[in-house]
Design an enzyme around this catalytic site. Structure first.
Site, PDB file in Angstrom:
ATOM      1  N   PRO A  54       0.838  -1.212   0.000  1.00 29.66           N
ATOM      2  CA  PRO A  54       0.000   0.000   0.000  1.00 29.66           C
ATOM      3  C   PRO A  54       0.868   1.256   0.000  1.00 29.66           C
ATOM      4  CG  PRO A  54      -0.069  -1.069   2.151  1.00 29.66           C
ATOM      5  CD  PRO A  54       0.690  -1.990   1.242  1.00 29.66           C
ATOM      6  N   ASP A  55       0.356   2.336  -0.599  1.00 27.89           N
ATOM      7  CA  ASP A  55       1.106   3.582  -0.463  1.00 27.89           C
ATOM      8  C   ASP A  55       0.726   4.205   0.876  1.00 27.89           C
ATOM      9  OD1 ASP A  55      -1.033   5.401  -2.865  1.00 27.89           O
ATOM     10  OD2 ASP A  55      -1.345   4.845  -0.766  1.00 27.89           O
ATOM     11  N   PHE A  56       0.983   5.488   1.075  1.00 30.73           N
ATOM     12  CA  PHE A  56       0.756   6.084   2.399  1.00 30.73           C
ATOM     13  C   PHE A  56      -0.528   6.889   2.468  1.00 30.73           C
ATOM     14  CE2 PHE A  56       4.698   4.906   4.375  1.00 30.73           C
ATOM     15  CZ  PHE A  56       5.576   4.725   3.316  1.00 30.73           C
ATOM     16  N   ARG A  57      -0.784   7.734   1.439  1.00 27.80           N
ATOM     17  CA  ARG A  57      -1.850   8.749   1.609  1.00 27.80           C
ATOM     18  C   ARG A  57      -3.093   8.503   0.766  1.00 27.80           C
ATOM     19  NH1 ARG A  57       3.140  10.674   1.986  1.00 27.80           N
ATOM     20  NH2 ARG A  57       3.694  11.726   3.913  1.00 27.80           N
ATOM     21  N   ASN A 129      11.100   5.138  -1.863  1.00 20.60           N
ATOM     22  CA  ASN A 129      10.704   3.821  -1.373  1.00 20.60           C
ATOM     23  C   ASN A 129      11.876   3.113  -0.696  1.00 20.60           C
ATOM     24  OD1 ASN A 129       8.290   4.465  -2.512  1.00 20.60           O
ATOM     25  ND2 ASN A 129       8.491   3.101  -4.273  1.00 20.60           N
ATOM     26  N   ASP A 131      11.750  -0.350  -0.313  1.00 18.16           N
ATOM     27  CA  ASP A 131      11.438  -1.778  -0.554  1.00 18.16           C
ATOM     28  C   ASP A 131      12.448  -2.497  -1.442  1.00 18.16           C
ATOM     29  OD1 ASP A 131       8.712  -0.555  -2.640  1.00 18.16           O
ATOM     30  OD2 ASP A 131      10.804  -0.902  -3.193  1.00 18.16           O
ATOM     31  N   HIS A 146      15.308   7.703   1.007  1.00 23.27           N
ATOM     32  CA  HIS A 146      14.766   7.366   2.333  1.00 23.27           C
ATOM     33  C   HIS A 146      15.359   6.059   2.854  1.00 23.27           C
ATOM     34  CE1 HIS A 146      10.983  10.090   1.782  1.00 23.27           C
ATOM     35  NE2 HIS A 146      12.101  10.763   1.901  1.00 23.27           N
TER      36      HIS A 146
HETATM   37  N1  APR Z   1      -0.144   4.237 -10.510  1.00 21.39           N
HETATM   38  C1  APR Z   1       0.015   5.583 -10.450  1.00 21.39           C
HETATM   39  N2  APR Z   1      -0.067   6.293  -9.304  1.00 21.39           N
HETATM   40  C2  APR Z   1      -0.325   5.608  -8.176  1.00 21.39           C
HETATM   41  C3  APR Z   1      -0.514   4.196  -8.157  1.00 21.39           C
HETATM   42  C4  APR Z   1      -0.402   3.523  -9.396  1.00 21.39           C
HETATM   43  N3  APR Z   1      -0.552   2.190  -9.483  1.00 21.39           N
HETATM   44  N4  APR Z   1      -0.754   3.821  -6.869  1.00 21.39           N
HETATM   45  C5  APR Z   1      -0.732   4.948  -6.121  1.00 21.39           C
HETATM   46  N5  APR Z   1      -0.474   6.013  -6.901  1.00 21.39           N
HETATM   47  C6  APR Z   1      -0.291   7.406  -6.470  1.00 21.39           C
HETATM   48  C7  APR Z   1      -1.334   7.887  -5.488  1.00 21.39           C
HETATM   49  O1  APR Z   1      -2.403   8.507  -6.188  1.00 21.39           O
HETATM   50  C8  APR Z   1      -0.540   8.893  -4.646  1.00 21.39           C
HETATM   51  O2  APR Z   1      -0.709  10.215  -5.139  1.00 21.39           O
HETATM   52  O3  APR Z   1       0.940   7.438  -5.772  1.00 21.39           O
HETATM   53  C9  APR Z   1       0.914   8.492  -4.808  1.00 21.39           C
HETATM   54  C10 APR Z   1       1.555   7.987  -3.525  1.00 21.39           C
HETATM   55  O4  APR Z   1       1.633   9.073  -2.637  1.00 21.39           O
HETATM   56  P1  APR Z   1       1.972   8.812  -1.084  1.00 21.39           P
HETATM   57  O5  APR Z   1       1.096   7.739  -0.554  1.00 21.39           O
HETATM   58  O6  APR Z   1       1.963  10.158  -0.405  1.00 21.39           O
HETATM   59  O7  APR Z   1       3.447   8.219  -1.113  1.00 21.39           O
HETATM   60  P2  APR Z   1       4.802   9.017  -1.306  1.00 21.39           P
HETATM   61  O8  APR Z   1       4.603  10.221  -2.167  1.00 21.39           O
HETATM   62  O9  APR Z   1       5.810   8.044  -1.729  1.00 21.39           O
HETATM   63  O10 APR Z   1       5.132   9.466   0.200  1.00 21.39           O
HETATM   64  C11 APR Z   1       6.385  10.053   0.395  1.00 21.39           C
HETATM   65  O11 APR Z   1       5.987  10.047   2.761  1.00 21.39           O
HETATM   66  O12 APR Z   1       5.433   9.130   4.783  1.00 21.39           O
HETATM   67  C12 APR Z   1       6.455   9.388   3.936  1.00 21.39           C
HETATM   68  O13 APR Z   1       8.462   8.223   4.021  1.00 21.39           O
HETATM   69  C13 APR Z   1       7.153   8.143   3.508  1.00 21.39           C
HETATM   70  O14 APR Z   1       8.431   7.848   1.476  1.00 21.39           O
HETATM   71  C14 APR Z   1       7.165   8.235   1.988  1.00 21.39           C
HETATM   72  C15 APR Z   1       6.901   9.704   1.750  1.00 21.39           C
END
Ligand code: APR
Length: 269
Positions: A54-57, A129, A131, A146
Site C-alpha cells: 500500500p502507499d501512504f496517503r 521507497n 522496498d 529514504h
Molecule cells: N499508478 C500511479 N499512481 C499511483 C498508483 C499507481 N498504481 N498507486 C498509487 N499512486 C499514487 C497515489 O495517487 C498517490 O498520489 O501514488 C501516490 C503515492 O503518494 P503517497 O502515498 O503520499 O506516497 P509518497 O509520495 O511516496 O510518500 C512520500 O511520505 O510518509 C512518507 O516516508 C514516507 O516515502 C514516503 C513519503
C-alpha cells in the site's frame, strides 16, 4: 512533433502538450524519452502498489489503515526518530507489521524502468521507497533517498545486518549480538536528515537532466518536492493517479496506472 513546436514559445509548447490525448500522449512521452540525453525518474510509494504494497496517503494507504494497536499514535510518529528512541517496542511492532517487503516482487513499472536504464534511455532512479524493488527488477543507478528496509545496523558499534535480522529477531527491540545495543533499520525516519550520498547524487543528476519523469508520488513530503524544484530541464512528465502540485509545470500528465504507462512506452522503445 518536433517540427511543429520548433518556433513555439514555452507557453505554446505547454498548451500543445496539454491538448494531447490517449495515444498521442503516449507517443509524445516515447519521443521525449528517445530525444533525452539524460532522463531521470523520481518516484514514490505509488510505484510499488501494483506489487501489493500500500502507499501512504491514498484512500487505502498505510496512513488510513485502522489498527487498534496503533490507533493512539499519528502515522508520521510511528515512523519517526522520536518513536524509535522513545518507544522502540511500538516502533518495531509497527515496522515489522507494515514494512516487511522481503518477499514482494517488482511490477511492470519497476521492470520497465530497468529496461529503459539497460537500453541507455534512463540515467537514474530517485526513489522515496525503502522496498528495494527497483534493484530487484535490475535497475543499477538507484538513489534511495529514504534508505532501505532491507538494510539495518547497530546504533552503537555500527555493525551492518541484512534484510532478515529485524524481522526474524524475537526481541521486542532487536539487539546487536556483538554489543547488545539496538539494531535499527537503515531508513530515514521523520526527524532525521536524508542520507548521503543518495541525496547529493539525486541533486547532481537532476541538475543536468533534460527529462524528469515523476511517478507514484503525491510530492507531499519535502524531500521529493524540493528535488522536483531543483530540476530545470527541457521536459517534465507526471504519471500519478492522484493530482499533484506540479501538474501546471509538467508537459504531460497521466492520471493512470504507472505500470501500464511505463510498460506501454518501454515496450515500444
Ligand atoms: N499508478 C500511479 N499512481 C499511483 C498508483 C499507481 N498504481 N498507486 C498509487 N499512486 C499514487 C497515489 O495517487 C498517490 O498520489 O501514488 C501516490 C503515492 O503518494 P503517497 O502515498 O503520499 O506516497 P509518497 O509520495 O511516496 O510518500 C512520500 O511520505 O510518509 C512518507 O516516508 C514516507 O516515502 C514516503 C513519503
Amino acid at each position: 512533433m518536433r517540427g511543429i513546436l520548433k518556433d513555439c514559445s514555452e507557453r505554446e509548447k505547454l498548451r500543445y502538450y496539454h491538448g494531447l490525448l490517449g495515444e498521442e500522449k503516449y507517443a509524445a512521452l516515447r519521443e521525449m524519452i528517445l530525444e533525452a540525453s539524460k532522463a531521470v525518474f523520481l518516484g514514490g510509494a505509488g510505484v510499488s502498489t501494483e506489487s501489493g504494497i500500500p502507499d501512504f496517503r491514498s484512500k487505502d494507504g498505510l496512513y488510513r489503515k485502522k489498527n487498534r494497536k496503533f490507533a493512539r499514535y499519528r502515522p508520521e510518529y510511528l515512523l519517526s526518530n522520536e518513536c524509535l528512541t522513545g518507544k522502540p517496542e511500538v516502533f518495531f511492532s509497527y515496522f515489522r507489521e507494515n514494512l516487511d517487503c522481503r518477499e514482494v516482487q517488482p511490477n511492470d513499472a519497476h521492470k520497465a524502468l530497468a529496461r529503459l536504464e539497460s537500453a541507455g534511455r534512463l540515467s537514474g532512479i530517485i526513489t522515496q521507497n525503502i522496498d528495494g524493488l527497483h534493484q530487484k527488477a535490475g535497475s543499477k543507478n538507484v538513489m534511495e533517498i529514504h534508505g532501505s528496509a532491507l538494510r539495518s545496523y547497530c546504533v552503537y558499534c555500527r555493525k551492518n545486518y541484512g534484510p532478515d535480522f529485524i524481522f526474524q529477531s524475537l526481541d521486542p527491540v532487536p539487539r546487536c549480538p556483538e554489543c547488545g545495543h539496538m539494531v535499527r533499520p537503515d531508513v530515514t525516519l521523520y526527524g532525521e536528515i536524508l542520507p548521503d550520498p543518495a541525496y547529493g547524487d539525486a541533486i547532481r543528476i537532476l541538475q543536468d537532466a533534460d527529462l524528469l519523469v515523476i511517478g507514484g508520488t503525491s510530492l507531499e513530503v519535502g524531500s521529493a518536492s524540493q528535488l522536483a524544484h531543483i530540476y530545470h530541464g527541457k521536459h517534465m512528465v507526471i504519471i500519478n493517479k492522484g493530482k499533484t502540485k506540479l501538474e501546471g509545470k509538467a508537459d504531460l500528465v497521466f492520471h493512470e496506472s504507472i505500470g501500464k504507462v511505463l510498460k506501454a512506452v518501454s515496450d515500444s522503445i
